[in-house]
Scaffold this active site. Structure first.
Site, PDB file in Angstrom:
ATOM      1  N   LEU A 252      -5.985   6.609  -5.494  1.00 53.51           N
ATOM      2  CA  LEU A 252      -7.043   5.950  -6.376  1.00 53.51           C
ATOM      3  C   LEU A 252      -7.241   4.494  -5.488  1.00 53.51           C
ATOM      4  CD1 LEU A 252      -9.242   5.628  -8.542  1.00 53.51           C
ATOM      5  CD2 LEU A 252      -7.497   4.468  -9.905  1.00 53.51           C
TER       6      LEU A 252
ATOM      7  N   ASP B  40       5.418  -7.384  -2.932  1.00 51.57           N
ATOM      8  CA  ASP B  40       5.936  -6.507  -3.832  1.00 51.57           C
ATOM      9  C   ASP B  40       5.773  -6.917  -5.277  1.00 51.57           C
ATOM     10  OD1 ASP B  40       7.899  -5.057  -5.766  1.00 51.57           O
ATOM     11  OD2 ASP B  40       8.694  -4.354  -3.896  1.00 51.57           O
TER      12      ASP B  40
ATOM     13  N   ALA C  70       1.473   1.628  -8.941  1.00 52.17           N
ATOM     14  CA  ALA C  70       2.464   1.909  -9.831  1.00 52.17           C
ATOM     15  C   ALA C  70       3.503   2.721  -9.312  1.00 52.17           C
ATOM     16  CB  ALA C  70       1.537   2.831 -10.982  1.00 52.17           C
TER      17      ALA C  70
ATOM     18  N   THR D  66       4.719   6.224  -9.489  1.00 52.24           N
ATOM     19  CA  THR D  66       4.170   7.339 -10.107  1.00 52.24           C
ATOM     20  C   THR D  66       5.112   8.714  -9.959  1.00 52.24           C
ATOM     21  OG1 THR D  66       2.955   7.644  -7.993  1.00 52.24           O
ATOM     22  CG2 THR D  66       2.049   6.513  -9.719  1.00 52.24           C
TER      23      THR D  66
ATOM     24  N   THR E 114      -2.591   6.531 -18.388  1.00 49.73           N
ATOM     25  CA  THR E 114      -2.204   7.778 -18.242  1.00 49.73           C
ATOM     26  C   THR E 114      -2.187   8.317 -19.603  1.00 49.73           C
ATOM     27  OG1 THR E 114      -0.416   9.286 -17.555  1.00 49.73           O
ATOM     28  CG2 THR E 114       0.126   7.277 -18.144  1.00 49.73           C
TER      29      THR E 114
ATOM     30  N   TYR F 131       8.384   7.514 -17.437  1.00 45.97           N
ATOM     31  CA  TYR F 131       7.109   7.080 -16.909  1.00 45.97           C
ATOM     32  C   TYR F 131       6.249   6.535 -17.627  1.00 45.97           C
ATOM     33  CZ  TYR F 131       2.504   7.599 -14.432  1.00 45.97           C
ATOM     34  OH  TYR F 131       1.304   7.460 -13.879  1.00 45.97           O
TER      35      TYR F 131
HETATM   36  N1  LIG Z   1      -1.412  10.366 -10.028  1.00 45.31           N
HETATM   37  C1  LIG Z   1      -1.814  10.931 -11.285  1.00 45.31           C
HETATM   38  O1  LIG Z   1      -1.816  12.238 -11.665  1.00 45.31           O
HETATM   39  C2  LIG Z   1      -2.061  10.037 -12.479  1.00 45.31           C
HETATM   40  C3  LIG Z   1      -2.240  10.214 -13.624  1.00 45.31           C
HETATM   41  C4  LIG Z   1      -2.791   9.322 -14.551  1.00 45.31           C
HETATM   42  C5  LIG Z   1      -2.687   8.053 -14.298  1.00 45.31           C
HETATM   43  N2  LIG Z   1      -2.182   7.699 -13.124  1.00 45.31           N
HETATM   44  C6  LIG Z   1      -2.428   6.186 -12.800  1.00 45.31           C
HETATM   45  O2  LIG Z   1      -3.204   5.960 -11.741  1.00 45.31           O
HETATM   46  C7  LIG Z   1      -2.794   4.761 -10.773  1.00 45.31           C
HETATM   47  C8  LIG Z   1      -3.161   5.386  -9.378  1.00 45.31           C
HETATM   48  O3  LIG Z   1      -2.510   6.693  -9.222  1.00 45.31           O
HETATM   49  P1  LIG Z   1      -2.278   7.152  -7.654  1.00 45.31           P
HETATM   50  O4  LIG Z   1      -1.953   8.597  -7.929  1.00 45.31           O
HETATM   51  O5  LIG Z   1      -3.394   6.713  -6.927  1.00 45.31           O
HETATM   52  O6  LIG Z   1      -1.037   6.447  -7.239  1.00 45.31           O
HETATM   53  P2  LIG Z   1      -0.104   6.683  -5.918  1.00 45.31           P
HETATM   54  O7  LIG Z   1      -0.966   7.471  -4.797  1.00 45.31           O
HETATM   55  O8  LIG Z   1       1.121   6.913  -6.047  1.00 45.31           O
HETATM   56  O9  LIG Z   1      -0.187   5.147  -5.375  1.00 45.31           O
HETATM   57  C9  LIG Z   1       0.479   4.176  -5.829  1.00 45.31           C
HETATM   58  C10 LIG Z   1       0.585   2.846  -4.833  1.00 45.31           C
HETATM   59  O10 LIG Z   1       1.270   1.893  -5.341  1.00 45.31           O
HETATM   60  C11 LIG Z   1       2.188   1.297  -4.545  1.00 45.31           C
HETATM   61  N3  LIG Z   1       3.285   0.552  -5.144  1.00 45.31           N
HETATM   62  C12 LIG Z   1       4.327   1.226  -5.907  1.00 45.31           C
HETATM   63  N4  LIG Z   1       5.260   0.471  -6.088  1.00 45.31           N
HETATM   64  C13 LIG Z   1       4.854  -0.822  -5.969  1.00 45.31           C
HETATM   65  C14 LIG Z   1       5.100  -2.113  -5.629  1.00 45.31           C
HETATM   66  N5  LIG Z   1       6.553  -2.362  -6.137  1.00 45.31           N
HETATM   67  N6  LIG Z   1       4.604  -3.293  -5.065  1.00 45.31           N
HETATM   68  C15 LIG Z   1       3.497  -2.734  -4.358  1.00 45.31           C
HETATM   69  N7  LIG Z   1       2.837  -1.722  -4.471  1.00 45.31           N
HETATM   70  C16 LIG Z   1       3.666  -0.684  -5.073  1.00 45.31           C
HETATM   71  C17 LIG Z   1       2.767   2.618  -3.834  1.00 45.31           C
HETATM   72  O11 LIG Z   1       3.164   2.137  -2.528  1.00 45.31           O
HETATM   73  P3  LIG Z   1       4.539   2.924  -2.092  1.00 45.31           P
HETATM   74  O12 LIG Z   1       4.031   4.190  -1.599  1.00 45.31           O
HETATM   75  O13 LIG Z   1       4.968   2.168  -1.062  1.00 45.31           O
HETATM   76  O14 LIG Z   1       5.548   3.274  -3.205  1.00 45.31           O
HETATM   77  C18 LIG Z   1       1.148   3.354  -3.749  1.00 45.31           C
HETATM   78  O15 LIG Z   1       0.477   2.989  -2.505  1.00 45.31           O
HETATM   79  C19 LIG Z   1      -1.439   4.624 -11.442  1.00 45.31           C
HETATM   80  O16 LIG Z   1      -1.625   3.386 -12.130  1.00 45.31           O
HETATM   81  C20 LIG Z   1      -0.869   5.799 -11.751  1.00 45.31           C
HETATM   82  O17 LIG Z   1       0.143   5.249 -12.895  1.00 45.31           O
HETATM   83  C21 LIG Z   1      -1.988   8.703 -11.974  1.00 45.31           C
END
Ligand SMILES: NC(=O)c1ccc[n+]([C@@H]2O[C@H](COP(=O)([O-])OP(=O)(O)OC[C@H]3O[C@@H](n4cnc5c(N)ncnc54)[C@H](OP(=O)(O)O)[C@@H]3O)[C@@H](O)[C@H]2O)c1
Length: 298
Positions: free
Chosen positions: A21, A45, A69, A71, A110, A134
């Site tokens: 996202l 971080d 997050a 995830t 979520t 989660y």
């Molecule tokens: N994916 C789904 O199906 C889904 C569904 C419902 C809601 N959501 C929510 O939507 C949002 C976006 O999801 P997404 O799928 O785009 O997530 P994503 O692709 O997993 O990206 C999350 C990003 O957050 C970074 N991150 C994690 N821990 C961190 C930390 N301690 N400090 C700094 N950065 C950190 C990750 O870096 P690293 O790769 O280095 O860890 C990654 O670049 C999230 O809040 C998620 O909970 C997602």
């Protein structure tokens, strides 16, 4: 007198800009010429409170969109502290930093905050009862936002797919090109959501003061098996999808069966609903085709 363009200028900080996202949100903000900066783990971080605070105080955003997050839903079951630290404390750190500069906050949450009971689509004020670590940690994040600030948007979304990351669509395409059939669960019902559509609605929301919790997904409820069938059909892959119940596909984390999110509040607030799932899927598949080098990385 302030010229009209100065009244509307805002500066946006996006966490998790290397994720699905966050990556598309930066693209959308750039295309609208909204000044923005994306940050990810290499910048700071989220669990390091002083680092979050000093970065935010130096940049002084008007809005923080907190996409970052933990995830990994199944892995979270074996490392609950790490998951809670990032999604709970990390969000608390982001809230404190937003408050210190008077920024609005968008927190992405979520469908997994709900229990999955029944078949009625969940409304924003329905009681939360997460089934897995989660979901619990994302609810902790919501609580941090709601208990400390008023100028927030909590957007609950589900089954996210975007160019910059791995997701169900990519997994199905990979397997569908190799296998004659795939077993996919058919008793979890929800709405897939394309990051580009989510990014658009975030950009439309942030200039407003219509704060609160919203359910935001592409339109239409379907099972993972239905979604897999549509992916195969759209790509013309002859792979057969065999519907199975969740018990036939055990995972470390329990998942809600009813993940339907009721999106009526979004429409009532005057925002354009997201397009239907079929439309989002067709645009996403076209985007994958146009970006083979990004596609190869995931
Ligand atoms: N994916 C789904 O199906 C889904 C569904 C419902 C809601 N959501 C929510 O939507 C949002 C976006 O999801 P997404 O799928 O785009 O997530 P994503 O692709 O997993 O990206 C999350 C990003 O957050 C970074 N991150 C994690 N821990 C961190 C930390 N301690 N400090 C700094 N950065 C950190 C990750 O870096 P690293 O790769 O280095 O860890 C990654 O670049 C999230 O809040 C998620 O909970 C997602």
């Amino acid at each position: 007198m302030i010229p009209p363009e100065e009244e509307t200028v805002m500066r946006v900080l996006v966490t998790g800009c290397e994720g699905q996202l966050g990556f598309d949100l930066i693209r959308e903000l750039d295309s609208r010429q909204i000044p923005c900066r994306g940050v990810d783990r290499a910048d700071f971080d989220l669990t390091d409170g002083p680092a979050v605070l000093s970065y935010v105080q130096a940049y002084k955003p008007d809005v923080i969109v907190h996409c970052a997050a933990y995830t990994a839903v199944d892995r979270a079951e074996s490392e609950p502290e790490v998951c809670a630290e990032i999604n709970g404390m990390g969000t608390m750190n982001t809230v404190r930093a937003a408050l210190s500069v008077g920024a609005k906050l968008v927190y992405i949450s979520t469908d997994y905050v709900f229990s999955g009971a029944g078949t009625t689509p969940w409304k924003e004020d329905d009681p939360c009862a997460p089934l897995n670590i989660y979901g619990l940690s994302k609810l902790q994040g919501e609580t941090a936002v709601r208990s400390l600030m008023t100028r927030f948007f909590i957007l609950r979304t589900s089954w996210v797919f975007g160019l910059h990351g791995n997701n169900f669509v990519r997994t199905m395409l990979r397997l569908g090109r190799k296998q004659k059939e795939i077993s996919v669960v058919n008793d979890q019902i929800g709405s897939p959501t394309y990051t580009r559509d989510l990014a658009r609605i975030i950009c439309e929301m942030i200039p407003t003061e219509k704060f609160g919790i919203y359910h935001v997904t592409n339109e239409g409820y379907l099972s993972w098996a239905d979604f897999a069938r549509r992916i195969m059909a759209a790509e013309g892959l002859p792979c057969r999808i065999v519907p199975v119940p969740s018990e036939a596909y055990p995972t470390a984390a329990r998942r809600p069966l009813n993940s339907r999110l009721d999106g009526s509040r979004l429409r009532e607030a005057g925002f354009r609903p997201l397009p239907p799932v079929e439309d989002a899927l067709a645009r996403y598949l076209a985007e994958l085709e146009q970006n083979p080098s990004v596609t190869e990385r995931f």
